[in-house]
Design a protein around this motif. Sequence first.
Motif, PDB file in Angstrom:
ATOM      1  N   CYS A 127       0.849  -1.198   0.000  1.00  0.00           N
ATOM      2  CA  CYS A 127       0.000   0.000   0.000  1.00  0.00           C
ATOM      3  C   CYS A 127       0.883   1.247   0.000  1.00  0.00           C
ATOM      4  O   CYS A 127       1.340   1.699   1.060  1.00  0.00           O
ATOM      5  N   THR A 128       1.128   1.771  -1.168  1.00  0.00           N
ATOM      6  CA  THR A 128       2.013   2.937  -1.309  1.00  0.00           C
ATOM      7  C   THR A 128       1.283   4.183  -1.793  1.00  0.00           C
ATOM      8  O   THR A 128       1.908   5.224  -1.968  1.00  0.00           O
ATOM      9  N   GLY A 129      -0.005   4.060  -2.040  1.00  0.00           N
ATOM     10  CA  GLY A 129      -0.737   5.171  -2.632  1.00  0.00           C
ATOM     11  C   GLY A 129      -0.896   5.028  -4.129  1.00  0.00           C
ATOM     12  O   GLY A 129      -1.514   5.882  -4.776  1.00  0.00           O
ATOM     13  N   ASP A 130      -0.332   3.962  -4.697  1.00  0.00           N
ATOM     14  CA  ASP A 130      -0.482   3.691  -6.127  1.00  0.00           C
ATOM     15  C   ASP A 130      -1.977   3.525  -6.444  1.00  0.00           C
ATOM     16  O   ASP A 130      -2.674   2.756  -5.793  1.00  0.00           O
ATOM     17  N   ASP A 131      -2.447   4.247  -7.448  1.00  0.00           N
ATOM     18  CA  ASP A 131      -3.864   4.213  -7.806  1.00  0.00           C
ATOM     19  C   ASP A 131      -4.346   2.798  -8.124  1.00  0.00           C
ATOM     20  O   ASP A 131      -5.513   2.465  -7.907  1.00  0.00           O
ATOM     21  N   ARG A 132      -3.444   1.944  -8.627  1.00  0.00           N
ATOM     22  CA  ARG A 132      -3.841   0.592  -8.993  1.00  0.00           C
ATOM     23  C   ARG A 132      -4.181  -0.262  -7.782  1.00  0.00           C
ATOM     24  O   ARG A 132      -4.848  -1.296  -7.904  1.00  0.00           O
ATOM     25  N   CYS A 133      -3.721   0.143  -6.598  1.00  0.00           N
ATOM     26  CA  CYS A 133      -3.890  -0.679  -5.401  1.00  0.00           C
ATOM     27  C   CYS A 133      -4.918  -0.106  -4.420  1.00  0.00           C
ATOM     28  O   CYS A 133      -5.115  -0.682  -3.342  1.00  0.00           O
ATOM     29  N   VAL A 134      -5.566   0.987  -4.795  1.00  0.00           N
ATOM     30  CA  VAL A 134      -6.513   1.632  -3.882  1.00  0.00           C
ATOM     31  C   VAL A 134      -7.642   0.693  -3.497  1.00  0.00           C
ATOM     32  O   VAL A 134      -8.140   0.714  -2.371  1.00  0.00           O
ATOM     33  N   PHE A 135      -8.061  -0.171  -4.417  1.00  0.00           N
ATOM     34  CA  PHE A 135      -9.177  -1.081  -4.129  1.00  0.00           C
ATOM     35  C   PHE A 135      -8.831  -2.070  -3.020  1.00  0.00           C
ATOM     36  O   PHE A 135      -9.718  -2.645  -2.378  1.00  0.00           O
ATOM     37  N   LEU A 136      -7.537  -2.289  -2.763  1.00  0.00           N
ATOM     38  CA  LEU A 136      -7.093  -3.170  -1.690  1.00  0.00           C
ATOM     39  C   LEU A 136      -6.744  -2.405  -0.416  1.00  0.00           C
ATOM     40  O   LEU A 136      -6.875  -2.945   0.687  1.00  0.00           O
ATOM     41  N   CYS A 137      -6.290  -1.179  -0.563  1.00  0.00           N
ATOM     42  CA  CYS A 137      -5.677  -0.454   0.557  1.00  0.00           C
ATOM     43  C   CYS A 137      -6.488   0.709   1.095  1.00  0.00           C
ATOM     44  O   CYS A 137      -6.260   1.154   2.221  1.00  0.00           O
ATOM     45  N   ASP A 138      -7.397   1.248   0.306  1.00  0.00           N
ATOM     46  CA  ASP A 138      -8.092   2.492   0.655  1.00  0.00           C
ATOM     47  C   ASP A 138      -7.040   3.581   0.937  1.00  0.00           C
ATOM     48  O   ASP A 138      -6.132   3.751   0.160  1.00  0.00           O
ATOM     49  N   ALA A 139      -7.133   4.229   2.113  1.00  0.00           N
ATOM     50  CA  ALA A 139      -6.202   5.315   2.409  1.00  0.00           C
ATOM     51  C   ALA A 139      -4.974   4.849   3.192  1.00  0.00           C
ATOM     52  O   ALA A 139      -4.067   5.649   3.461  1.00  0.00           O
ATOM     53  N   PHE A 140      -4.903   3.556   3.536  1.00  0.00           N
ATOM     54  CA  PHE A 140      -3.787   3.056   4.336  1.00  0.00           C
ATOM     55  C   PHE A 140      -2.486   3.079   3.542  1.00  0.00           C
ATOM     56  O   PHE A 140      -2.465   2.789   2.348  1.00  0.00           O
ATOM     57  N   ARG A 141      -1.374   3.408   4.235  1.00  0.00           N
ATOM     58  CA  ARG A 141      -0.041   3.390   3.647  1.00  0.00           C
ATOM     59  C   ARG A 141       0.863   2.498   4.494  1.00  0.00           C
ATOM     60  O   ARG A 141       1.037   2.733   5.690  1.00  0.00           O
ATOM     61  N   GLY A 142       1.406   1.472   3.853  1.00  0.00           N
ATOM     62  CA  GLY A 142       2.281   0.544   4.563  1.00  0.00           C
ATOM     63  C   GLY A 142       2.196  -0.830   3.937  1.00  0.00           C
ATOM     64  O   GLY A 142       2.047  -0.968   2.728  1.00  0.00           O
ATOM     65  N   ILE A 143       2.300  -1.874   4.786  1.00  0.00           N
ATOM     66  CA  ILE A 143       2.219  -3.260   4.333  1.00  0.00           C
ATOM     67  C   ILE A 143       1.131  -3.976   5.132  1.00  0.00           C
ATOM     68  O   ILE A 143       1.064  -3.847   6.367  1.00  0.00           O
ATOM     69  N   GLU A 144       0.305  -4.726   4.429  1.00  0.00           N
ATOM     70  CA  GLU A 144      -0.669  -5.587   5.103  1.00  0.00           C
ATOM     71  C   GLU A 144      -0.229  -7.038   4.952  1.00  0.00           C
ATOM     72  O   GLU A 144       0.051  -7.496   3.841  1.00  0.00           O
ATOM     73  N   LEU A 145      -0.151  -7.751   6.071  1.00  0.00           N
ATOM     74  CA  LEU A 145       0.231  -9.167   6.083  1.00  0.00           C
ATOM     75  C   LEU A 145      -0.975  -9.998   6.487  1.00  0.00           C
ATOM     76  O   LEU A 145      -1.690  -9.665   7.441  1.00  0.00           O
TER      77      LEU A 145
END
Length: 302
Positions: A127-145
């Motif tokens: 989760c870096t803020g990349d638009d392609r990953c917003v559907f997985l991360c929303d506004a979170f920035r970091g790593i989800e395990l």
Amino acid sequence: MIDAMRTGGRFAAVGVLAAVWLAGCGMIESAAEIEVGKGQLPKVEQTIDWPDIDEMTGSVLSERVESSKKGELSLPGLPTSLKAGTLAHVQGLLSLAGDCRREFLQESMGEGGDQAVSNLKVQVTNCTGDDRCVFLCDAFRGIELEASVELLLLDEAKAKNLKKSLSSATPEALTQVRLQFFALELYQNDNNGEREIITSRFDDFDLVLSNADGDEVSIVERKYLELISEETPQRFEIPADSAVLAKLKNEVLGGVRTSFRIGVRARVAQPDLYDLKFDGAGVRFVVQPEVVISALEIVKSL
């Protein structure tokens, strides 16, 4: 006279069921409930190490690392060995490959694994803020395990025996399915090879149950983790209105092999990625599944 005989027969039937299920090992929590747990269902202790980082990052990333070592590509801050990397380095490699998520699957838990546990699935979400990953991360920035395994509640033999005992019971007779945790923790090995509990250093935590239909439900939040220990085990009930419990009830009463997935989902915020490792880290849990039967509902069905 006839009513008295019928009543006596019903309570005798409940007594027989209790004797069959509990076999002297369980406990009757109240006059109306029979708990099937310790002695009938397996207590599971499982340690899940995050998979080998080279496997997790994949061949494409390994090729890019090799190119970097030859001077063909610059990867600032990359250690000489991926196994020495932190979650920040894992994020960098995933970003380099343009991946929002990497997944690792393992059917068997190996010789040292609990036989009631199988089908390991590990996911690392970037989760870096990349638009392609917003559907997985929303506004979170970091790593989800996320690490989950299939947990066997009843094998074929136990399921058939229980169905025979509950042949006339309705779904209402099975009132609860609970998990009693004696340990639930995230860890990593420190520089001396000693295991360090790092649960408190995660930004968010959830213990999630799911089934083959894709239904899931959260049963343990982060705020309860510090209460769980061998000395002070904690029980968590699967919510009565959840689709996960509904499917479990149908499987238990149907006399078929019964299992569900149990998984940890945890997030590490961007500023903390350099403090946590991937290699030598993972999840450990010790859990006793419990099924609660309503004696009164069984009596009604007789």
